[in-house]
Design a protein around this motif. Structure first.
Motif, short mmCIF file in Angstrom:
data_model
loop_
_atom_site.label_atom_id
_atom_site.label_comp_id
_atom_site.label_asym_id
_atom_site.label_seq_id
_atom_site.Cartn_x
_atom_site.Cartn_y
_atom_site.Cartn_z
N GLN A 49 24.80 14.69 45.43
CA GLN A 49 23.34 15.06 45.40
C GLN A 49 22.86 15.37 44.04
N LYS A 50 21.58 15.67 43.94
CA LYS A 50 20.82 15.89 42.74
C LYS A 50 21.29 17.12 42.14
N THR A 51 21.54 17.23 40.91
CA THR A 51 21.63 18.28 39.97
C THR A 51 20.13 18.97 40.00
N ASP A 52 20.60 20.42 39.03
CA ASP A 52 19.19 21.18 39.00
C ASP A 52 18.24 20.33 38.14
N ASP A 53 18.77 19.55 37.29
CA ASP A 53 17.52 18.75 36.47
C ASP A 53 17.18 17.33 36.92
N GLY A 54 17.61 17.17 38.11
CA GLY A 54 17.03 16.01 39.13
C GLY A 54 17.91 14.83 38.75
#
Length: 92
Positions: A44-49
């Motif tokens: 899944q995506k990390t915090d920075d996308g």
């Protein structure tokens, strides 16, 4: 054996932009360099996308793996350098 001629599986981890076509870009570079993918996990995506893509190749020549990563080195969709670990086979 010279390092480029060693054959085995490799674990490769990419950090990529979360947008359509990135996975196809990676798999096409692998195909063009004669590297076959045994397994692939996209997290899944990390915090920075960005997204993590982890893969293990089938037995391949290390130089072919290097060639596939060289093909991808100019891609704006891949963030930073991929992490590569060559996995030793049981026969080594």
């Amino acid at each position: 054996a010279e390092s480029g001629n060693r054959e085995g599986k490799s674990y490769i981890r990419f950090v990529v932009a979360d947008k359509p076509g990135v996975l196809a870009e990676i798999t096409a570079a692998m195909r063009d360099a004669n590297v076959s993918i045994e397994s692939l996990i996209q997290t899944q995506k990390t915090d920075d996308g960005s997204v993590l893509i982890s893969m293990v190749t089938h037995n391949s020549l290390e130089r072919d793996v290097a060639e596939s990563l060289e093909k991808l080195s100019s891609s704006s969709n891949i963030q930073g350098s991929p992490m590569v670990m060559h996995l030793l086979s049981e026969t080594d």
